[in-house]
Design an enzyme around this catalytic site. Structure first.
Site, PDB file in Angstrom:
ATOM      1  N   ASP A 115      62.118  12.058  71.707  1.00 20.65           N
ATOM      2  CA  ASP A 115      61.366  11.173  72.061  1.00 20.65           C
ATOM      3  C   ASP A 115      60.615  11.975  73.231  1.00 20.65           C
ATOM      4  O   ASP A 115      60.800  13.325  73.848  1.00 20.65           O
ATOM      5  CB  ASP A 115      61.810  10.071  73.105  1.00 20.65           C
ATOM      6  CG  ASP A 115      62.847  10.439  74.102  1.00 20.65           C
ATOM      7  OD1 ASP A 115      63.569  11.433  74.036  1.00 20.65           O
ATOM      8  OD2 ASP A 115      62.733   9.679  75.446  1.00 20.65           O
ATOM      9  N   GLU A 118      65.878  10.353  75.612  1.00 17.01           N
ATOM     10  CA  GLU A 118      66.240  11.070  76.916  1.00 17.01           C
ATOM     11  C   GLU A 118      65.468  10.809  77.785  1.00 17.01           C
ATOM     12  O   GLU A 118      65.797  11.072  79.050  1.00 17.01           O
ATOM     13  CB  GLU A 118      66.362  12.681  76.491  1.00 17.01           C
ATOM     14  CG  GLU A 118      66.889  13.616  77.271  1.00 17.01           C
ATOM     15  CD  GLU A 118      65.903  14.109  78.228  1.00 17.01           C
ATOM     16  OE1 GLU A 118      66.300  14.704  79.192  1.00 17.01           O
ATOM     17  OE2 GLU A 118      64.877  13.850  78.183  1.00 17.01           O
ATOM     18  N   GLU A 119      64.214  10.657  77.630  1.00 19.72           N
ATOM     19  CA  GLU A 119      63.206  10.808  78.684  1.00 19.72           C
ATOM     20  C   GLU A 119      63.292   9.413  79.801  1.00 19.72           C
ATOM     21  O   GLU A 119      62.841   9.271  80.673  1.00 19.72           O
ATOM     22  CB  GLU A 119      61.736  10.687  78.240  1.00 19.72           C
ATOM     23  CG  GLU A 119      61.373  12.169  77.520  1.00 19.72           C
ATOM     24  CD  GLU A 119      61.240  13.008  78.432  1.00 19.72           C
ATOM     25  OE1 GLU A 119      61.595  13.064  79.913  1.00 19.72           O
ATOM     26  OE2 GLU A 119      60.868  14.198  78.209  1.00 19.72           O
ATOM     27  N   HIS A 150      55.038  16.356  80.593  1.00 16.38           N
ATOM     28  CA  HIS A 150      54.743  14.910  80.849  1.00 16.38           C
ATOM     29  C   HIS A 150      53.312  14.732  81.226  1.00 16.38           C
ATOM     30  O   HIS A 150      53.058  13.474  81.863  1.00 16.38           O
ATOM     31  CB  HIS A 150      55.582  14.384  81.803  1.00 16.38           C
ATOM     32  CG  HIS A 150      57.016  14.502  81.575  1.00 16.38           C
ATOM     33  ND1 HIS A 150      58.072  13.837  82.078  1.00 16.38           N
ATOM     34  CD2 HIS A 150      57.805  14.934  80.625  1.00 16.38           C
ATOM     35  CE1 HIS A 150      59.214  13.770  81.960  1.00 16.38           C
ATOM     36  NE2 HIS A 150      59.184  14.708  80.693  1.00 16.38           N
TER      37      HIS A 150
END
Length: 406
Positions: free
Chosen positions: A79, A172-173, A377
């Protein structure tokens, strides 16, 4: 297919996770990507390629040496962060970077005056987004590097190697990457996550982490007759925030320094709530931070009445250092592998967490290695092609080093 082409293909695939969706994977598009990777792994000759109901990918490259050597795993996540759109990513390649500003599109510029590390990559090829999305090098660069490493051994079966295990995790994020990871099924003795930043980073220390919800309960009274009667929950919550150490926030800390991070604030006179992240590398300091939040609430409750401020804290993950120290050969092998391919290793603390932190506490010692990107990000994210090529070489050298018995 080279690592650059792999990454460009992966980056164009939308895999953003969704924190408000409770199931795993939190988005169906992660499973689509997982199936694509399974097809590639099978196509290149990997064995035992499987995808679980929760979109975890597992694969194996069997050992081709007769000696008993450790089974080494490599892990990255499917992800991308939901903070910035990952839909319609259009990677741009700036070849032979000249040291100037990268005008990547949509009015977004990556300037060396603002991001000084950009100057380290003059003469290299840099991949960015087109300015309206993130790039997704976190962690599709890690996936591309692992896949490139796997392809190299499968295409050259004459190269000695032990058992290589590969896994790709969803979500994971949003903190769920290890939730359904099957350590026994993975079958590795040790592993590395490939989810770090700039080329050369080795990380085996991370934050202890907790999340906190602070709720203030007020009394809404008409402002015209509120004297001595109104308790404004939003102001009460602001008072709580003002009690926290002003310089222990992410904008003022670095290295091993911990922080309180006010992540969200919402409310009115009657009720207000704030969400915090609590972080510290030291376990004693971590516990003191949590206790201090309770102390602040207790003081305000004495002032405004019991139950005016409620603090709820939940631990998220812990510093993997204690689990890695008995297996420092993992760090030593990574350091030697970097030096062997001409990369200067740098051991740095993770100012965050990785799947590897939780997996280390689940019985799989798992330090973190660089993936090569910067400015994760956000729209300013970029990754140098040459860094990804070097990291693939590092992963190959780690495997070869264990096969040589170093």
């Amino acid at each position: 297919m080279k690592v650059k082409e792999r990454f460009l293909r992966y980056a164009a695939t939308d895999t953003a996770s969704e924190p408000d969706f409770p199931e795993t994977p939190s988005t169906a598009k992660q499973r689509v990507f997982a199936e694509m990777l399974c097809d590639e792994l099978r196509g290149m000759g990997a064995e035992d390629v499987k995808i679980t109901d929760n979109a975890y990918v597992y694969a194996r490259i069997p050992s081709n040496v007769k000696r008993d050597i450790p089974k080494i795993g490599f892990i990255a996540h499917l992800d991308t962060a939901p903070a910035v759109s990952g839909t319609g990513v259009k990677p741009r390649v700036f070849e032979n970077y000249d040291g100037g500003t990268l005008e990547i599109g949509n009015g977004v510029s990556i300037r060396p005056e603002e991001f000084c590390h950009l100057s380290n990559y003059i003469g290299q090829d840099i991949i960015t987004s087109s300015g309206d999305t993130l790039l997704g090098a976190d962690d599709k660069a890690g996936i591309a590097e692992i896949m490139d490493m796997a392809a190299s051994f499968l295409l050259h079966p004459e190269r000695p190697h032990g058992d290589i295990r590969i896994a790709f995790t969803p979500d994971e994020e949003i903190g769920r990457g290890a939730d359904n990871f099957d350590v026994a099924r993975f079958g590795a003795d040790f592993a590395y996550t490939v989810d770090g930043g700039r080329l050369g980073e080795i990380e085996y220390e991370n934050f202890n982490a907790a999340s906190a919800v602070v709720t203030a309960h007020g009394k809404s009274i008409h402002p015209g007759s509120a004297k001595g009667r109104m308790v404004n929950a939003s102001l009460l919550l602001m008072e709580f925030q003002a009690m926290l150490p002003a310089f222990q926030n992410p904008a003022c800390t670095e290295g091993y320094e911990g922080f309180y991070h006010l992540d969200s604030f919402r409310g009115d006179v009657e009720q207000a709530a704030a969400e915090y992240l609590i972080r510290d590398h030291g376990s004693a300091e971590f516990e003191r931070k949590k206790e201090f939040m309770h102390d602040c609430a207790a003081l305000l409750n004495r002032k405004y009445g019991e139950g005016s401020v409620v603090v709820e804290i939940q631990d998220s993950y812990y510093n993997m250092r204690e689990k890695i120290l008995p297996h420092m050969h993992l760090v030593d092998h990574a350091r030697r592998a970097m030096e062997a391919v001409g990369v200067r290793p740098e051991i740095v603390p993770v100012r965050g967490g990785t799947d590897g932190a939780r997996l280390s506490f689940m019985g799989l010692p798992c330090p973190n290695l660089c993936a090569g990107g910067h400015n994760f990000h956000g729209r300013y994210e970029y990754v140098p092609v040459q860094s990804m090529e070097k990291i693939s070489a590092i992963l190959q050298e780690i495997v070869s080093g264990y096969a040589r018995g170093e």
